[in-house]
Write an enzyme that holds these catalytic residues in place. Structure first.
Site, PDB file in Angstrom:
ATOM      1  N   ASP A 142     -28.039 148.531  54.405  1.00 55.99           N
ATOM      2  CA  ASP A 142     -27.553 149.099  53.146  1.00 55.99           C
ATOM      3  C   ASP A 142     -26.602 148.073  52.534  1.00 55.99           C
ATOM      4  O   ASP A 142     -25.591 147.718  53.144  1.00 55.99           O
ATOM      5  CB  ASP A 142     -26.815 150.421  53.452  1.00 55.99           C
ATOM      6  CG  ASP A 142     -26.370 151.133  52.187  1.00 55.99           C
ATOM      7  OD1 ASP A 142     -26.016 150.445  51.201  1.00 55.99           O
ATOM      8  OD2 ASP A 142     -26.377 152.374  52.182  1.00 55.99           O
TER       9      ASP A 142
ATOM     10  N   LYS B 128     -32.824 139.682  43.798  1.00 57.84           N
ATOM     11  CA  LYS B 128     -33.789 139.709  42.686  1.00 57.84           C
ATOM     12  C   LYS B 128     -33.903 141.143  42.152  1.00 57.84           C
ATOM     13  O   LYS B 128     -34.207 142.066  42.905  1.00 57.84           O
ATOM     14  CB  LYS B 128     -35.166 139.210  43.137  1.00 57.84           C
ATOM     15  CG  LYS B 128     -36.194 139.279  42.016  1.00 57.84           C
ATOM     16  CD  LYS B 128     -37.403 138.411  42.263  1.00 57.84           C
ATOM     17  CE  LYS B 128     -38.307 138.394  41.058  1.00 57.84           C
ATOM     18  NZ  LYS B 128     -39.318 139.447  41.054  1.00 57.84           N
TER      19      LYS B 128
ATOM     20  N   HIS C  53     -28.973 144.326  38.131  1.00 52.62           N
ATOM     21  CA  HIS C  53     -29.168 145.062  36.869  1.00 52.62           C
ATOM     22  C   HIS C  53     -29.424 146.562  37.099  1.00 52.62           C
ATOM     23  O   HIS C  53     -29.451 147.335  36.156  1.00 52.62           O
ATOM     24  CB  HIS C  53     -30.278 144.427  36.017  1.00 52.62           C
ATOM     25  CG  HIS C  53     -31.675 144.711  36.472  1.00 52.62           C
ATOM     26  ND1 HIS C  53     -32.769 144.558  35.655  1.00 52.62           N
ATOM     27  CD2 HIS C  53     -32.169 145.127  37.662  1.00 52.62           C
ATOM     28  CE1 HIS C  53     -33.864 144.883  36.318  1.00 52.62           C
ATOM     29  NE2 HIS C  53     -33.526 145.228  37.532  1.00 52.62           N
TER      30      HIS C  53
ATOM     31  N   GLY D 185     -34.695 143.250  49.265  1.00 53.98           N
ATOM     32  CA  GLY D 185     -35.903 142.437  49.022  1.00 53.98           C
ATOM     33  C   GLY D 185     -37.179 143.238  48.871  1.00 53.98           C
ATOM     34  O   GLY D 185     -38.251 142.655  48.669  1.00 53.98           O
TER      35      GLY D 185
ATOM     36  N   ASP E   2     -33.609 145.754  53.373  1.00 55.71           N
ATOM     37  CA  ASP E   2     -33.771 146.887  52.441  1.00 55.71           C
ATOM     38  C   ASP E   2     -33.495 148.163  53.218  1.00 55.71           C
ATOM     39  O   ASP E   2     -33.114 148.132  54.398  1.00 55.71           O
ATOM     40  CB  ASP E   2     -35.174 146.900  51.802  1.00 55.71           C
ATOM     41  CG  ASP E   2     -35.160 147.498  50.388  1.00 55.71           C
ATOM     42  OD1 ASP E   2     -34.887 148.713  50.265  1.00 55.71           O
ATOM     43  OD2 ASP E   2     -35.419 146.768  49.430  1.00 55.71           O
TER      44      ASP E   2
HETATM   45  C1  LIG Z   1     -35.865 146.932  41.658  1.00 58.65           C
HETATM   46  S1  LIG Z   1     -36.184 146.853  43.378  1.00 58.65           S
HETATM   47  C2  LIG Z   1     -36.217 145.081  43.656  1.00 58.65           C
HETATM   48  C3  LIG Z   1     -36.948 144.704  44.919  1.00 58.65           C
HETATM   49  C4  LIG Z   1     -37.113 143.213  45.157  1.00 58.65           C
HETATM   50  N1  LIG Z   1     -35.847 142.509  45.163  1.00 58.65           N
HETATM   51  C5  LIG Z   1     -38.058 142.627  44.124  1.00 58.65           C
HETATM   52  O1  LIG Z   1     -37.588 142.016  43.168  1.00 58.65           O
HETATM   53  O2  LIG Z   1     -39.266 142.828  44.276  1.00 58.65           O
HETATM   54  C6  LIG Z   1     -34.620 147.331  44.091  1.00 58.65           C
HETATM   55  C7  LIG Z   1     -34.618 147.355  45.593  1.00 58.65           C
HETATM   56  O3  LIG Z   1     -33.300 147.702  46.048  1.00 58.65           O
HETATM   57  C8  LIG Z   1     -33.455 148.524  47.184  1.00 58.65           C
HETATM   58  N2  LIG Z   1     -32.217 149.282  47.418  1.00 58.65           N
HETATM   59  C9  LIG Z   1     -31.699 150.280  46.655  1.00 58.65           C
HETATM   60  N3  LIG Z   1     -30.539 150.704  47.183  1.00 58.65           N
HETATM   61  C10 LIG Z   1     -30.326 149.957  48.294  1.00 58.65           C
HETATM   62  C11 LIG Z   1     -29.263 149.908  49.245  1.00 58.65           C
HETATM   63  N4  LIG Z   1     -28.192 150.725  49.149  1.00 58.65           N
HETATM   64  N5  LIG Z   1     -29.342 148.997  50.241  1.00 58.65           N
HETATM   65  C12 LIG Z   1     -30.407 148.162  50.338  1.00 58.65           C
HETATM   66  N6  LIG Z   1     -31.444 148.159  49.454  1.00 58.65           N
HETATM   67  C13 LIG Z   1     -31.389 149.052  48.444  1.00 58.65           C
HETATM   68  C14 LIG Z   1     -34.633 149.407  46.820  1.00 58.65           C
HETATM   69  O4  LIG Z   1     -35.179 150.040  47.959  1.00 58.65           O
HETATM   70  C15 LIG Z   1     -35.570 148.396  46.170  1.00 58.65           C
HETATM   71  O5  LIG Z   1     -36.417 147.780  47.111  1.00 58.65           O
END
Ligand SMILES: C[S@@+](CC[C@H](N)C(=O)[O-])C[C@H]1O[C@@H](n2cnc3c(N)ncnc32)[C@H](O)[C@@H]1O
Length: 312
Positions: free
Chosen positions: A179, A195, A199, A126, A148
């Protein structure tokens, strides 16, 4: 592209005085349009697609970006290097610009009143909680957990203490380090939000994320996927909505943003934007089926899915 989208709104003297802070405190759209990583990487896409080592891989370190910038790290690991401080900051500010442009109003396409008071919704990956902030106002009877990586949740808590400390103190909104490649610790919530997550990952990785959510779901848990749904360029019998003649089903040049995002996801993550068909197939493999897709073809859409419950 109009040069106005590259305008930060700052006077040139201020930028020349401190170029590193060019995008600080701006709306973020200029930062977003300045991203050069996908464009430079796309020039080497063909070599990547012809190399047997990378051609069929969905590994995020087998993308054109590693060839273009000569490293073997994921995009996010590479951003963490000290020499990439400008890129890292620009990316964060640019994503906020994109999020503001897309908005979170699409979440109001679901009738949240079907969830009883005190229901828990988990925003998986998130970030700083942009979706949660919208939902906390739109559905005040729902409690939200924002998951996150630890460094992101720590920064998120700091940000919320500035603008919405009451929601943290009342525990209506909780940040939790998690994670999403590990088993989901929140069991049988009312809903999971993803969200702009699926992708960023190739199908084998997305499948792991979705399977962990399915394992923690009750038969009534809803999965909310927010993002672009790619339109075919030719009419498809599975289309729930079609464009008016004589426009292409993709709405032609007016819908090119979705294909630009799709190419960017391929060049920097080995991932993609999904069509309804590919998303449905991926979800079914993980034990989910699509109930509805809401929103217009031109913007982000809300896909609502439910667990597939077998009779035996
Ligand atoms: C493109 S951002 C989207 C954030 C949020 N959902 C939004 O739409 O504003 C992707 C998110 O995935 C998180 N992320 C990446 N790898 C992750 C993991 N293995 N476990 C949890 N979160 C992760 C990143 O830190 C980032 O906040």
């Amino acid at each position: 592209m109009h040069s106005s989208v590259l305008d930060t709104g700052k006077p040139i003297e201020e930028i020349l005085e401190n170029p590193a802070a060019k995008h600080a405190g701006t709306h973020g759209l200029a930062a977003f349009f300045e991203f050069d990583e996908p464009a430079k990487s796309s020039t080497i896409l063909v070599e990547n697609m012809f190399d047997p080592k990378t051609a069929f891989s969905d590994n995020p370190v087998h993308t054109p970006i590693q060839r273009a910038f000569k490293h073997d790290l994921t995009l996010y690991e590479w951003f963490e290097l000290p020499e990439n401080a400008y890129r890292r900051r620009r990316f964060g500010i640019g994503m906020m610009g994109l999020a503001a442009m897309e908005g979170n109003e699409i979440l109001s396409e679901f009738d949240w009143t079907v969830f009883p008071k005190g229901s828990v919704v988990v925003d998986v990956g998130g970030g700083f909680g942009a979706s949660a902030k919208f939902l906390a106002t739109h559905a005040p009877h729902v409690n939200i957990i924002i998951q996150d990586k630890p460094e992101v949740t720590t920064a998120g808590i700091r940000a919320w203490q500035g603008h919405s400390s009451d929601l943290l103190e009342s525990k209506r909104v909780i940040f939790q380090s998690h994670d999403f490649f590990d088993p989901q610790p929140v069991k049988q919530p009312a809903g999971f939000i993803l969200k702009s997550i699926i992708h960023n990952w190739g199908d084998s990785y997305s499948l792991k994320i979705l399977t962990h959510l399915r394992a923690a779901a009750s038969p009534d848990t809803k999965l909310f996927i927010v993002g672009v749904i790619l339109q075919y360029l030719c009419p498809s019998s599975n289309d729930s909505e079609t464009s008016p003649e004589p426009l292409l089903p993709s709405y032609g040049a007016h819908g090119e943003h979705q294909y630009m995002l799709d190419m960017a996801m391929m060049t920097v993550f080995n991932a993609r934007e999904h069509t309804t068909d590919s998303l449905s197939a991926l979800l079914r493999k993980a034990g989910w089926e699509i109930d509805a897709i809401r929103g217009t073809l031109m913007g982000v859409q809300l896909t609502v899915a439910s667990p597939i419950v077998s009779d035996n």
